[in-house]
Design a protein around this motif. Structure first.
Motif: not given
Length: 197
Positions: A52-54, A135-139
């Motif tokens: 949610a923070d990302l 996107q990488s952090q989300l993955e």
């Protein structure tokens, strides 16, 4: 007669102490497992909060490149607001509450997936370092969510089995220990996606 009375009292006292000791051990075992479930739930909430923070950063980055995707961005923001508003009391995680929480999180996942698919039309955005990092952090966060949900299900299963086995189920009923719900696969996930070239 006095000797028999004393022996009877001693036997009754030993039996009462043995029953008390057994109940105490069972009760403490339930508390220990319940605390483990609650601690694991905190980890689940932690990884969902990370996601949610990302999202605001991801939306802001996409907004700069993909102004035509306003409805998709709004869907993500709305789904995020709904997902973060659903809270569960960790000391009373019912299957219904967990299903409601999971539904809100699944809606957010769907909105994020639609956003990431729409991004394919913007090569400049896909090449943006901030977007790529987000996107990488989300993955990575989605992977963590999967791991923590599985750990939660494992702890919930252990707790549920413990409180449902006879004769512990009697003690669980006396002290209102309730079953904990499980995370389930999202609706439709049992159907493999169709890939066409």
């Amino acid at each position: 007669m006095k000797k028999k009375g004393i022996i009877t009292i001693v036997i009754i006292a030993v039996v009462v102490l043995a029953i008390f000791g057994w109940i105490k051990n069972v009760y403490n075992g339930m508390i220990q497992r319940q605390e483990t479930v609650e601690a694991q739930w905190a980890q689940v909430e932690n990884v969902y909060q990370r996601r949610a923070d990302l999202i605001p950063n991801l939306v802001a980055t996409v907004k700069g490149y993909a102004a035509h995707e306003q409805s998709t961005l709004e869907a993500v923001i709305t789904a995020r607001a709904k997902a973060t508003s659903v809270t569960i009391d960790p000391s009373n995680i019912t299957p219904e509450q967990l299903a409601q929480f999971q539904e809100a999180q699944d809606q957010l996942s769907g909105a994020l997936n639609r956003l990431l698919v729409s991004v394919e039309r913007y090569p400049d955005l896909k090449a943006n370092e901030n977007f790529m990092a987000l996107q990488s952090q989300l993955e990575g966060t989605e992977n963590r969510i999967t791991v923590e949900r599985q750990k939660f299900n494992d702890r919930a299963k252990e707790y549920n089995q413990y409180i449902r086995m006879f004769p512990r189920n009697i003690i669980a009923g006396m002290f209102n220990f309730e079953r904990v719900g499980y995370f389930k696969a999202a609706a439709g996930s049992e159907v493999a996606p169709k890939v066409e070239f």
